[in-house]
Scaffold this motif. Structure first.
Motif, PDB file in Angstrom:
ATOM      1  N   TYR A  61      -4.406   2.805  13.470  1.00 65.66           N
ATOM      2  CA  TYR A  61      -5.788   2.336  13.341  1.00 65.66           C
ATOM      3  C   TYR A  61      -6.748   3.521  13.439  1.00 65.66           C
ATOM      4  O   TYR A  61      -6.694   4.291  14.400  1.00 65.66           O
ATOM      5  CB  TYR A  61      -6.056   1.314  14.449  1.00 65.66           C
TER       6      TYR A  61
ATOM      7  N   ARG B 270       3.064   1.355   7.628  1.00 64.23           N
ATOM      8  CA  ARG B 270       4.131   2.138   7.021  1.00 64.23           C
ATOM      9  C   ARG B 270       5.474   1.473   7.291  1.00 64.23           C
ATOM     10  O   ARG B 270       5.771   1.066   8.422  1.00 64.23           O
ATOM     11  CB  ARG B 270       4.143   3.573   7.579  1.00 64.23           C
TER      12      ARG B 270
ATOM     13  N   SER C  41      -8.550  -1.709   4.522  1.00 66.34           N
ATOM     14  CA  SER C  41      -9.771  -1.062   4.995  1.00 66.34           C
ATOM     15  C   SER C  41     -10.978  -1.969   4.825  1.00 66.34           C
ATOM     16  O   SER C  41     -11.055  -2.776   3.898  1.00 66.34           O
ATOM     17  CB  SER C  41     -10.006   0.258   4.248  1.00 66.34           C
TER      18      SER C  41
ATOM     19  N   ILE D 164      -9.876   1.574   8.969  1.00 65.65           N
ATOM     20  CA  ILE D 164      -8.688   1.507   8.126  1.00 65.65           C
ATOM     21  C   ILE D 164      -7.451   1.288   8.995  1.00 65.65           C
ATOM     22  O   ILE D 164      -7.312   1.875  10.070  1.00 65.65           O
ATOM     23  CB  ILE D 164      -8.522   2.789   7.267  1.00 65.65           C
TER      24      ILE D 164
ATOM     25  N   SER E 172      -1.638   0.069  -1.819  1.00 67.14           N
ATOM     26  CA  SER E 172      -0.234   0.187  -1.429  1.00 67.14           C
ATOM     27  C   SER E 172       0.540   1.102  -2.362  1.00 67.14           C
ATOM     28  O   SER E 172       0.126   1.372  -3.494  1.00 67.14           O
ATOM     29  CB  SER E 172       0.421  -1.201  -1.418  1.00 67.14           C
TER      30      SER E 172
ATOM     31  N   SER F 220       4.054   2.411   1.838  1.00 68.60           N
ATOM     32  CA  SER F 220       2.763   2.344   2.521  1.00 68.60           C
ATOM     33  C   SER F 220       1.905   1.175   2.056  1.00 68.60           C
ATOM     34  O   SER F 220       1.985   0.730   0.913  1.00 68.60           O
ATOM     35  CB  SER F 220       1.982   3.645   2.301  1.00 68.60           C
TER      36      SER F 220
ATOM     37  N   GLN G 186       1.825  -8.153   1.926  1.00 68.21           N
ATOM     38  CA  GLN G 186       0.486  -7.610   1.683  1.00 68.21           C
ATOM     39  C   GLN G 186      -0.505  -8.721   1.342  1.00 68.21           C
ATOM     40  O   GLN G 186      -1.610  -8.783   1.891  1.00 68.21           O
ATOM     41  CB  GLN G 186       0.532  -6.603   0.536  1.00 68.21           C
TER      42      GLN G 186
ATOM     43  N   LYS H 297       0.926  11.546   6.669  1.00 64.97           N
ATOM     44  CA  LYS H 297      -0.235  10.746   7.049  1.00 64.97           C
ATOM     45  C   LYS H 297      -1.020  10.294   5.838  1.00 64.97           C
ATOM     46  O   LYS H 297      -1.701   9.312   5.865  1.00 64.97           O
ATOM     47  CB  LYS H 297      -1.142  11.540   7.988  1.00 64.97           C
TER      48      LYS H 297
ATOM     49  N   LYS I 240      -3.412   1.494   8.704  1.00 63.87           N
ATOM     50  CA  LYS I 240      -2.343   2.045   7.875  1.00 63.87           C
ATOM     51  C   LYS I 240      -1.005   1.460   8.310  1.00 63.87           C
ATOM     52  O   LYS I 240      -0.581   1.648   9.456  1.00 63.87           O
ATOM     53  CB  LYS I 240      -2.321   3.568   7.994  1.00 63.87           C
TER      54      LYS I 240
ATOM     55  N   ASP J 102      -2.260   0.027   3.046  1.00 65.60           N
ATOM     56  CA  ASP J 102      -3.483   0.258   3.813  1.00 65.60           C
ATOM     57  C   ASP J 102      -4.460  -0.896   3.630  1.00 65.60           C
ATOM     58  O   ASP J 102      -4.644  -1.403   2.518  1.00 65.60           O
ATOM     59  CB  ASP J 102      -4.173   1.554   3.375  1.00 65.60           C
TER      60      ASP J 102
ATOM     61  N   LYS K 208      -7.320  -3.463  -0.139  1.00 66.12           N
ATOM     62  CA  LYS K 208      -5.899  -3.244   0.099  1.00 66.12           C
ATOM     63  C   LYS K 208      -5.358  -2.263  -0.934  1.00 66.12           C
ATOM     64  O   LYS K 208      -5.632  -2.393  -2.123  1.00 66.12           O
ATOM     65  CB  LYS K 208      -5.126  -4.565   0.016  1.00 66.12           C
TER      66      LYS K 208
END
Length: 242
Positions: free
Chosen positions: A103, A93, A84, A89, A71, A80, A130, A242, A91, A82, A69
């Motif tokens: 995804y 937002r 993975s 991964i 962030s 953000s 999170q 992105k 993502k 993420d 994780k």
């Protein structure tokens, strides 16, 4: 006489040594065969178990504790987060009071930005959301489940998303209709899901192995299918960062 005994003793010694070496080789070979047989039995047992799951149309998803994780919740137009695992991964937002998810596999977009159900406001925060986000995975068919914290005043509840190599989609909302002891959450606990035909049962086990079953939440939340008037503007912002 002594000179004749020496060659004879030497021959007897060599013969005895050869016999010992031969016996040792037989034992080693026997041990290797036994180990291989044991491995074969274990392998066949696992295969039989997997075959049984296939016959029952049952897919088991286990929680990934090694989920990575990352962030960034610094002030700005977007925050953000993420998640993975291997080459996958997810993502997440945040834009004001809205959340989106994307995804990717090996950098290729599998599911582009879509609205994400997650409770990160009111009595919660980005950090809490999170920490309480989880991934359950089945390696045999490369599919899995994502759990994001839902809205609840008393019981644990989660939004459930399902994914495979081709898509990511919202499934349902689940709730644990009971008050959990505080030590369940403070100690190690593990999520698990079992899909059998068209049903999915998600559970939580505490550090003593006691299992708690989640129930589907019948109440329809307003934010499950929101009328997002900011979508076009949000997508421009999301695609620019992105």
């Amino acid at each position: 006489m002594n000179m004749m005994k020496k060659p004879l003793l030497k021959i007897l010694f060599i013969a005895s040594l050869a016999s010992v070496i031969y016996s040792c080789k037989k034992e080693i070979k026997k041990t290797v065969i036994l180990k291989n047989d044991s491995h074969g039995v274990k392998k066949d047992s696992n295969a039989a178990k997997n075959d049984q799951n296939v016959e029952n149309h049952q897919v088991v998803y286990n929680e990934i504790k090694a989920l990575k994780k990352a962030s960034n919740y610094a002030d700005g137009p977007i925050q953000s987060f993420d998640m993975s695992f291997t080459n996958q991964i997810f993502k997440v937002r945040y834009i004001e009071d809205r959340a989106y998810i994307r995804y990717e596999i090996d950098g290729k977009v599998i599911q582009d930005w879509q609205f994400l159900n997650v409770n990160f406001y009111y009595d919660s925060s980005y950090e809490i959301a999170q920490k309480d986000s989880h991934m359950l995975y089945n390696e045999s068919n490369s599919s899995g489940i994502l759990l994001f914290p839902s809205f609840t005043e008393e019981y644990a509840a989660y939004f459930v998303y399902e994914f495979n190599n081709n898509k990511l989609q919202y499934v349902k909302e689940i709730i644990l209709n009971m008050s959990m002891p505080a030590e369940v959450w403070s100690n190690v606990h593990i999520f698990k899901a079992v899909r059998e035909k068209n049903t999915m049962q998600i559970s939580l086990s505490d550090n003593k192995g006691k299992e708690y079953l989640f129930q589907d939440r019948e109440e329809v939340r307003e934010n499950e299918s929101p009328e997002n008037r900011n979508l076009s503007k949000d997508l421009i912002l999301l695609n620019s960062k992105k």
